[in-house]
Design a protein around this motif. Structure first.
Motif, PDB file in Angstrom:
ATOM      1  N   THR A  10       0.627  -1.124  -0.134  1.00 44.40           N
ATOM      2  CA  THR A  10      -0.094  -0.215  -0.134  1.00 44.40           C
ATOM      3  C   THR A  10       0.636   1.366  -0.116  1.00 44.40           C
ATOM      4  O   THR A  10       0.424   2.072  -0.693  1.00 44.40           O
ATOM      5  CB  THR A  10      -1.234   0.092   1.165  1.00 44.40           C
ATOM      6  N   TYR A  11       2.140   1.069   0.989  1.00 43.65           N
ATOM      7  CA  TYR A  11       2.439   1.995   1.028  1.00 43.65           C
ATOM      8  C   TYR A  11       3.776   2.050  -0.491  1.00 43.65           C
ATOM      9  O   TYR A  11       4.037   3.846  -1.229  1.00 43.65           O
ATOM     10  CB  TYR A  11       3.626   2.409   1.677  1.00 43.65           C
ATOM     11  N   GLY A  12       4.105   1.195  -0.715  1.00 43.06           N
ATOM     12  CA  GLY A  12       4.395   1.334  -2.334  1.00 43.06           C
ATOM     13  C   GLY A  12       6.786   0.512  -1.585  1.00 43.06           C
ATOM     14  O   GLY A  12       7.141   1.017  -2.602  1.00 43.06           O
ATOM     15  N   VAL A  13       6.478  -0.771  -1.044  1.00 46.02           N
ATOM     16  CA  VAL A  13       7.573  -0.910  -0.569  1.00 46.02           C
ATOM     17  C   VAL A  13       7.289  -1.959  -0.754  1.00 46.02           C
ATOM     18  O   VAL A  13       6.234  -2.750  -1.082  1.00 46.02           O
ATOM     19  CB  VAL A  13       8.148  -1.181   1.290  1.00 46.02           C
ATOM     20  N   ASP A  14       8.828  -2.151  -1.804  1.00 47.46           N
ATOM     21  CA  ASP A  14       8.907  -3.738  -2.337  1.00 47.46           C
ATOM     22  C   ASP A  14       9.116  -4.792  -0.686  1.00 47.46           C
ATOM     23  O   ASP A  14      10.727  -4.610  -0.436  1.00 47.46           O
ATOM     24  CB  ASP A  14      10.304  -3.904  -3.344  1.00 47.46           C
ATOM     25  N   ALA A  27      11.847  -8.207  12.825  1.00 48.17           N
ATOM     26  CA  ALA A  27      12.237  -7.970  13.567  1.00 48.17           C
ATOM     27  C   ALA A  27      13.757  -6.643  13.999  1.00 48.17           C
ATOM     28  O   ALA A  27      12.946  -5.212  14.373  1.00 48.17           O
ATOM     29  CB  ALA A  27      12.806  -8.340  14.939  1.00 48.17           C
ATOM     30  N   LEU A  28      15.101  -6.634  12.959  1.00 52.31           N
ATOM     31  CA  LEU A  28      15.703  -5.752  12.827  1.00 52.31           C
ATOM     32  C   LEU A  28      15.313  -4.957  11.744  1.00 52.31           C
ATOM     33  O   LEU A  28      15.258  -3.521  12.510  1.00 52.31           O
ATOM     34  CB  LEU A  28      17.012  -6.493  11.814  1.00 52.31           C
ATOM     35  N   TYR A  29      14.915  -5.217  10.862  1.00 56.99           N
ATOM     36  CA  TYR A  29      14.074  -3.410  10.155  1.00 56.99           C
ATOM     37  C   TYR A  29      13.065  -3.322  10.480  1.00 56.99           C
ATOM     38  O   TYR A  29      13.423  -1.792  10.751  1.00 56.99           O
ATOM     39  CB  TYR A  29      12.707  -4.764   8.925  1.00 56.99           C
ATOM     40  N   LEU A  30      12.100  -3.655  11.384  1.00 53.45           N
ATOM     41  CA  LEU A  30      10.965  -2.785  11.866  1.00 53.45           C
ATOM     42  C   LEU A  30      11.821  -1.597  13.035  1.00 53.45           C
ATOM     43  O   LEU A  30      11.794  -1.010  13.260  1.00 53.45           O
ATOM     44  CB  LEU A  30       9.796  -3.576  12.562  1.00 53.45           C
ATOM     45  N   ARG A  31      12.876  -2.648  13.582  1.00 50.16           N
ATOM     46  CA  ARG A  31      13.412  -1.573  14.888  1.00 50.16           C
ATOM     47  C   ARG A  31      14.305  -0.441  14.088  1.00 50.16           C
ATOM     48  O   ARG A  31      14.320   0.756  14.775  1.00 50.16           O
ATOM     49  CB  ARG A  31      14.852  -2.877  15.142  1.00 50.16           C
ATOM     50  N   VAL A  32      15.395  -0.727  12.630  1.00 50.20           N
ATOM     51  CA  VAL A  32      15.377   0.619  12.345  1.00 50.20           C
ATOM     52  C   VAL A  32      14.819   1.364  11.439  1.00 50.20           C
ATOM     53  O   VAL A  32      15.060   2.566  11.286  1.00 50.20           O
ATOM     54  CB  VAL A  32      16.645  -0.410  10.966  1.00 50.20           C
ATOM     55  N   LEU A  33      13.308   0.748  11.020  1.00 49.20           N
ATOM     56  CA  LEU A  33      12.446   1.291  10.214  1.00 49.20           C
ATOM     57  C   LEU A  33      12.167   2.105  11.374  1.00 49.20           C
ATOM     58  O   LEU A  33      11.409   3.676  11.301  1.00 49.20           O
ATOM     59  CB  LEU A  33      11.026   0.980   9.945  1.00 49.20           C
ATOM     60  N   GLY A  34      11.852   2.036  12.801  1.00 50.96           N
ATOM     61  CA  GLY A  34      11.486   2.920  14.492  1.00 50.96           C
ATOM     62  C   GLY A  34      11.927   4.254  14.537  1.00 50.96           C
ATOM     63  O   GLY A  34      11.845   5.062  15.052  1.00 50.96           O
ATOM     64  N   GLU A 111       6.133   8.169   7.564  1.00 52.00           N
ATOM     65  CA  GLU A 111       5.807   8.444   9.293  1.00 52.00           C
ATOM     66  C   GLU A 111       4.161   7.249   8.750  1.00 52.00           C
ATOM     67  O   GLU A 111       4.967   6.811  10.094  1.00 52.00           O
ATOM     68  CB  GLU A 111       6.105   9.775   9.603  1.00 52.00           C
ATOM     69  N   ALA A 112       3.404   8.017   8.200  1.00 46.71           N
ATOM     70  CA  ALA A 112       2.155   6.896   8.764  1.00 46.71           C
ATOM     71  C   ALA A 112       1.888   5.493   8.367  1.00 46.71           C
ATOM     72  O   ALA A 112       1.323   5.153   9.011  1.00 46.71           O
ATOM     73  CB  ALA A 112       1.505   8.196   6.951  1.00 46.71           C
ATOM     74  N   PHE A 113       3.219   4.936   7.073  1.00 47.04           N
ATOM     75  CA  PHE A 113       3.160   4.117   7.211  1.00 47.04           C
ATOM     76  C   PHE A 113       4.280   3.224   8.110  1.00 47.04           C
ATOM     77  O   PHE A 113       3.855   2.091   8.525  1.00 47.04           O
ATOM     78  CB  PHE A 113       4.394   3.767   5.961  1.00 47.04           C
ATOM     79  N   VAL A 114       4.916   4.108   9.119  1.00 44.21           N
ATOM     80  CA  VAL A 114       5.684   3.375   9.979  1.00 44.21           C
ATOM     81  C   VAL A 114       5.016   2.904  11.295  1.00 44.21           C
ATOM     82  O   VAL A 114       5.269   2.845  12.085  1.00 44.21           O
ATOM     83  CB  VAL A 114       7.234   4.421  10.728  1.00 44.21           C
ATOM     84  N   GLU A 115       3.859   4.349  11.330  1.00 48.21           N
ATOM     85  CA  GLU A 115       3.021   4.221  12.779  1.00 48.21           C
ATOM     86  C   GLU A 115       1.962   3.199  12.514  1.00 48.21           C
ATOM     87  O   GLU A 115       1.490   2.835  13.061  1.00 48.21           O
ATOM     88  CB  GLU A 115       2.529   5.766  12.445  1.00 48.21           C
ATOM     89  N   THR A 116       1.152   2.993  10.854  1.00 50.21           N
ATOM     90  CA  THR A 116       1.014   1.756  10.657  1.00 50.21           C
ATOM     91  C   THR A 116       1.650   0.361  11.207  1.00 50.21           C
ATOM     92  O   THR A 116       0.238  -0.255  11.872  1.00 50.21           O
ATOM     93  CB  THR A 116       0.000   1.739   9.649  1.00 50.21           C
ATOM     94  N   LEU A 117       2.123   0.394  10.955  1.00 50.32           N
ATOM     95  CA  LEU A 117       3.336  -1.254  10.978  1.00 50.32           C
ATOM     96  C   LEU A 117       3.550  -0.917  13.116  1.00 50.32           C
ATOM     97  O   LEU A 117       3.438  -2.279  13.252  1.00 50.32           O
ATOM     98  CB  LEU A 117       4.677  -0.963  10.746  1.00 50.32           C
ATOM     99  N   LYS A 118       3.785  -0.252  13.455  1.00 52.99           N
ATOM    100  CA  LYS A 118       4.267  -0.021  14.713  1.00 52.99           C
ATOM    101  C   LYS A 118       2.345  -0.360  15.368  1.00 52.99           C
ATOM    102  O   LYS A 118       2.551  -1.026  16.513  1.00 52.99           O
ATOM    103  CB  LYS A 118       4.003   1.325  15.575  1.00 52.99           C
ATOM    104  N   SER A 119       1.128   0.295  15.109  1.00 53.38           N
ATOM    105  CA  SER A 119      -0.101  -0.628  15.270  1.00 53.38           C
ATOM    106  C   SER A 119      -0.430  -2.111  16.079  1.00 53.38           C
ATOM    107  O   SER A 119      -0.860  -2.020  15.920  1.00 53.38           O
ATOM    108  CB  SER A 119      -1.178   0.668  14.562  1.00 53.38           C
TER     109      SER A 119
END
Length: 123
Positions: A10-14, A27-34, A111-119
């Motif tokens: 939806t955001y456009g990430v492969d 987990a690593l990706y999410l930590r760095v993305l955060g 940032e909205a993409f990050v927040e969605t993943l955080k949720s």
């Protein structure tokens, strides 16, 4: 993880290519993305454009492009690309503020993409 794939798409990430960069470690990706909201490149870019400092604007844009690219944030990376290349050449242009505004808009989507993943996952 299918939900993740949908959110990424939806955001456009492969999803697959991005996760390969992180050795498949979500987990690593999410930590760095955060950490994205802590990066000050966008602010530095805006300040440099406001002051007409093309050297520092380029440095900030180039950094932001690298961060976005490594995180697989393709829409943000593409928006930054439109400003980084003329800055690289130190072109005197009248549309840097408009290009920066487009980068800001795309950054907000990231940032909205990050927040969605955080949720759905604690990052």
């Amino acid at each position: 993880m299918d939900n993740f794939k949908e959110i990424f798409a939806t955001y456009g990430v492969d999803y697959d290519a991005t996760l390969r960069r992180f050795a498949g470690n979500m987990a690593l990706y999410l930590r760095v993305l955060g950490m994205l909201p802590n990066d000050k490149s966008l602010e530095k870019l805006g300040a440099a454009i406001d002051s007409g400092d093309l050297d520092n604007a380029f440095e900030a844009a180039h950094t932001l492009k690298g961060v976005a690219g490594n995180l697989g944030l393709t829409p943000l990376c593409e928006a930054v690309h439109t400003i980084v290349e003329p800055l690289r050449a130190r072109e005197k242009r009248s549309d840097y503020v408009e290009l920066y505004t487009a980068v800001q808009a795309e950054y907000q989507k990231a940032e909205a993409f990050v927040e969605t993943l955080k949720s759905i996952h604690q990052i």
